[in-house]
Design a protein around this motif. Structure first.
Motif, mmCIF file in Angstrom:
data_model
loop_
_atom_site.group_PDB
_atom_site.id
_atom_site.type_symbol
_atom_site.label_atom_id
_atom_site.label_comp_id
_atom_site.label_asym_id
_atom_site.label_seq_id
_atom_site.Cartn_x
_atom_site.Cartn_y
_atom_site.Cartn_z
ATOM 1 N N MET A 379 0.853 -1.196 0.000
ATOM 2 C CA MET A 379 0.000 0.000 0.000
ATOM 3 C C MET A 379 0.874 1.226 0.000
ATOM 4 O O MET A 379 1.964 1.233 0.586
ATOM 5 C CB MET A 379 -0.868 -0.045 1.262
ATOM 6 N N SER A 380 0.422 2.251 -0.696
ATOM 7 C CA SER A 380 1.192 3.480 -0.724
ATOM 8 C C SER A 380 0.214 4.651 -0.808
ATOM 9 O O SER A 380 -0.676 4.661 -1.649
ATOM 10 C CB SER A 380 2.106 3.420 -1.957
ATOM 11 N N GLY A 381 0.358 5.596 0.098
ATOM 12 C CA GLY A 381 -0.572 6.722 0.096
ATOM 13 C C GLY A 381 0.136 8.014 0.459
ATOM 14 O O GLY A 381 1.121 8.021 1.195
ATOM 15 N N VAL A 382 -0.371 9.086 -0.094
ATOM 16 C CA VAL A 382 0.193 10.405 0.219
ATOM 17 C C VAL A 382 -0.959 11.368 0.448
ATOM 18 O O VAL A 382 -1.929 11.368 -0.311
ATOM 19 C CB VAL A 382 1.054 10.948 -0.945
ATOM 20 N N THR A 383 -0.853 12.169 1.477
ATOM 21 C CA THR A 383 -1.853 13.198 1.683
ATOM 22 C C THR A 383 -1.156 14.443 2.223
ATOM 23 O O THR A 383 0.055 14.439 2.432
ATOM 24 C CB THR A 383 -2.969 12.716 2.629
ATOM 25 N N SER A 384 -1.934 15.470 2.388
ATOM 26 C CA SER A 384 -1.339 16.697 2.875
ATOM 27 C C SER A 384 -2.198 17.204 4.033
ATOM 28 O O SER A 384 -3.421 17.173 3.967
ATOM 29 C CB SER A 384 -1.284 17.643 1.673
ATOM 30 N N LEU A 385 -1.541 17.613 5.118
ATOM 31 C CA LEU A 385 -2.266 18.032 6.325
ATOM 32 C C LEU A 385 -1.990 19.491 6.623
ATOM 33 O O LEU A 385 -0.868 19.966 6.404
ATOM 34 C CB LEU A 385 -1.784 17.233 7.536
ATOM 35 N N ASP A 386 -2.984 20.168 7.153
ATOM 36 C CA ASP A 386 -2.791 21.547 7.616
ATOM 37 C C ASP A 386 -2.306 21.472 9.067
ATOM 38 O O ASP A 386 -3.092 21.218 9.981
ATOM 39 C CB ASP A 386 -4.128 22.287 7.528
ATOM 40 N N ARG A 387 -1.009 21.670 9.284
ATOM 41 C CA ARG A 387 -0.448 21.507 10.640
ATOM 42 C C ARG A 387 -1.058 22.504 11.623
ATOM 43 O O ARG A 387 -1.222 22.200 12.806
ATOM 44 C CB ARG A 387 1.080 21.673 10.616
ATOM 45 N N THR A 388 -1.433 23.684 11.113
ATOM 46 C CA THR A 388 -1.937 24.725 12.024
ATOM 47 C C THR A 388 -3.304 24.335 12.590
ATOM 48 O O THR A 388 -3.658 24.726 13.689
ATOM 49 C CB THR A 388 -2.043 26.085 11.317
ATOM 50 N N ALA A 389 -4.074 23.527 11.806
ATOM 51 C CA ALA A 389 -5.389 23.109 12.298
ATOM 52 C C ALA A 389 -5.245 22.235 13.538
ATOM 53 O O ALA A 389 -6.148 22.168 14.365
ATOM 54 C CB ALA A 389 -6.123 22.345 11.198
ATOM 55 N N PHE A 390 -4.096 21.558 13.666
ATOM 56 C CA PHE A 390 -3.878 20.692 14.827
ATOM 57 C C PHE A 390 -3.046 21.396 15.894
ATOM 58 O O PHE A 390 -2.729 20.810 16.917
ATOM 59 C CB PHE A 390 -3.161 19.406 14.382
ATOM 60 N N GLY A 391 -2.652 22.631 15.619
ATOM 61 C CA GLY A 391 -1.843 23.366 16.602
ATOM 62 C C GLY A 391 -0.398 22.906 16.650
ATOM 63 O O GLY A 391 0.297 23.126 17.631
ATOM 64 N N VAL A 392 0.063 22.249 15.575
ATOM 65 C CA VAL A 392 1.471 21.818 15.545
ATOM 66 C C VAL A 392 2.308 23.021 15.103
ATOM 67 O O VAL A 392 2.233 23.430 13.945
ATOM 68 C CB VAL A 392 1.662 20.619 14.594
ATOM 69 N N GLY A 393 3.071 23.589 16.022
ATOM 70 C CA GLY A 393 3.794 24.835 15.748
ATOM 71 C C GLY A 393 3.114 25.956 16.519
ATOM 72 O O GLY A 393 2.206 26.608 16.018
ATOM 73 N N GLN A 394 3.547 26.143 17.766
ATOM 74 C CA GLN A 394 2.973 27.195 18.599
ATOM 75 C C GLN A 394 3.935 28.366 18.657
ATOM 76 O O GLN A 394 5.084 28.256 18.251
ATOM 77 C CB GLN A 394 2.763 26.660 20.015
ATOM 78 N N GLY A 395 3.452 29.459 19.209
ATOM 79 C CA GLY A 395 4.321 30.622 19.420
ATOM 80 C C GLY A 395 4.973 31.052 18.123
ATOM 81 O O GLY A 395 4.315 31.167 17.083
#
Ligand code: HEM
Ligand code: HEM
Length: 417
Positions: A379-395
């Motif tokens: 299996m092989s899959g690729v997607t793209s995530l909005d990191r800011t929607a999860f709060g990854v990367g504060q300050g």
């Protein structure tokens, strides 16, 4: 007559600490207000050298308290003795006060970036401060910031006075062997004193070294070569070796349970201050119940141990599990689960599921290709995530000019039935 001098351990520590401080004082001019990967690495270097200075200075002070300095030359005026004593006490205060305020500064910082000494050893924050309520931490942080900056200017001033004093005695009087106390053998009154030249050279090397050092974050660890389809968001597999209908005919009616085999990877790619970063998670597991002909009864749950993140750069790898990014102390795992699959072409599917990451759950669409060969599946899959929607990367890491909003996530998986 052999002039009085400090004992060798005191002398060695004096010059080591002096060189380290001269080096150290240059670094903020280079990283000030920058958030590039190099600035990040320079701050880690500043923290490493600063903690080294703290340890050396405490050792120096300990030695000093148990080994009184040699008597001063009789020829020194009273005001000179007093001034030098004040300056020496002040220097000791700053040799210890600077690193302590720096340590307090990073221990109360909102960014919570850990201190990694020379990329090797994690240095803890000052105990207690991390658990203070945010308002309290901010007050301490403001104080530490002011104090570190002010003491820094004080240090410039005292070093200036200290060196001026040493040079005055060395260059302008023949009967005040002061330099010889720290540089044994130096002859007072001699301008071309080799020890003085050596010290001057050391000063230039320490200062120049700080401007020339480039502690760039290491390149990312080599990851398994990405699949051809990873170039495009929607993976396109080469035509299947076998027709999907044959596959379907062979597959059992109930969805099969699959076990992920070694060599499967879960990776992501992004930019960090303009630099490409390839990362992966080394610890994750997947419960897979799937059959192409029983999509309605198929379901998959992937559990990712976020602390296992690896991007090939030790400094970044200790920062990523921190509160600013994955916050593993609060949310150690991310979970992607789906029971909604759609066939979109030969061997091609889309999983619509949800991802729980850092306390936020959001829908995620994962297009993937799947080839089943007997009891083996790839299996092989690729997607793209909005990191800011999860709060990854504060300050400061919220800024998307340093790390883009969208992060590409790719999974390469082999499994057996
Ligand atoms: C740049 C950082 C420096 C720091 C933090 C520093 C710190 C100190 C301290 C705390 C002492 C007192 C030692 C004691 O009595 O226990 C001392 C002594 C001394 N330092 Fe430095 N120093 C620095 C650079 C220099 C430089 C560049 C020179 C030479 C040009 C120098 C020459 C001396 C001398 C000659 C003494 C002995 C003074 C005496 O006791 O009569 N220092 N230093
Ligand atoms: C003798 C040791 C040290 C010296 C001489 C020193 C000197 C300085 C100076 C002059 C600045 C610029 C201040 C400003 O622009 O406001 C600075 C900034 C900084 N120092 Fe130190 N430092 C020392 C130790 C440390 C230590 C041990 C740490 C942390 C563990 C640290 C962390 C920092 C940080 C994070 C900044 C940036 C502050 C900001 O502008 O946001 N320093 N340091």
């Amino acid at each position: 007559m052999v002039p009085d001098r400090y004992k060798t351990p005191a002398i060695v520590l004096h010059w080591l600490i002096a060189a380290a401080i001269l080096f150290q004082m240059q670094l903020p001019w280079r990283f000030h207000d920058l958030k590039t990967p190099e600035a990040f690495a320079l701050i880690q270097l500043h923290k490493s050298v600063g903690i080294t200075i703290l340890v050396l200075s405490l050792a120096r002070l300990g030695w000093r308290l148990s080994n009184p300095p040699p008597p001063e030359p009789d020829t020194l005026a009273r005001w000179e003795r007093m001034l030098s004593a004040i300056v020496h006490v002040g220097l000791y205060g700053l040799m210890i006060g600077m690193p302590i305020t720096g340590w307090l500064l990073v221990s109360t910082s909102k960014t919570g970036i850990p201190t990694l000494l020379y990329g090797l050893v994690t240095w803890p924050h000052i105990p207690g401060f991390a658990r203070l309520p945010e308002a309290g931490r901010e007050v301490w942080n403001g104080f530490a910031h002011q104090a570190h900056g002010l003491l820094g200017w004080g240090l410039y001033g005292l070093i200036g006075l200290h060196v001026a004093g040493a040079l005055k005695h060395q260059l302008f009087s023949r009967d005040e062997p002061v330099l010889a106390r720290m540089a044994p053998g130096a002859v007072a009154g001699r301008w071309a004193e080799p020890r003085l030249l050596l010290i001057a050279l050391g000063v230039v090397v320490a200062i120049a070294g700080a401007w020339l050092v480039h502690p760039r974050p290491k390149a990312s660890a080599p990851l398994p070569p990405p699949p051809v389809q990873a170039e495009t968001p929607e993976p396109v597999m080469p035509a299947a070796a076998r027709a999907p209908k044959v596959e379907a005919a062979k597959a059992p009616a109930a969805p099969s349970k699959w076990t992920v085999t070694k060599g499967s990877t879960l990776g992501f790619s992004t930019l960090w201050g303009g630099q490409a970063v390839e990362g992966r998670f080394d610890a994750w597991s997947a419960d897979i119940v799937f059959s192409p002909d029983a999509l309605d009864r198929s379901h998959v749950k992937v559990t990712i141990d976020l602390a296992s993140v690896a991007t090939g750069d030790p400094q970044r790898d200790v920062a990523l599990p921190g509160a600013d990014f994955f916050d593993v102390a609060q949310h150690p795992r991310a979970v992607f689960s789906t029971d909604n699959f759609e066939a979109v072409g030969p061997n091609r599917y889309v999983a619509k599921g949800k991802l729980a990451l850092r306390g936020v759950t959001r829908p995620v669409r994962l297009p993937f290709t799947l080839k089943i060969d007997g009891d083996k599946a790839r299996m092989s899959g690729v997607t793209s995530l909005d990191r800011t929607a999860f709060g990854v990367g504060q300050g400061e890491w919220q800024a998307t000019d340093q790390i883009p909003t969208q992060v590409k996530v790719s999974v390469q998986l082999t499994a057996t039935r």
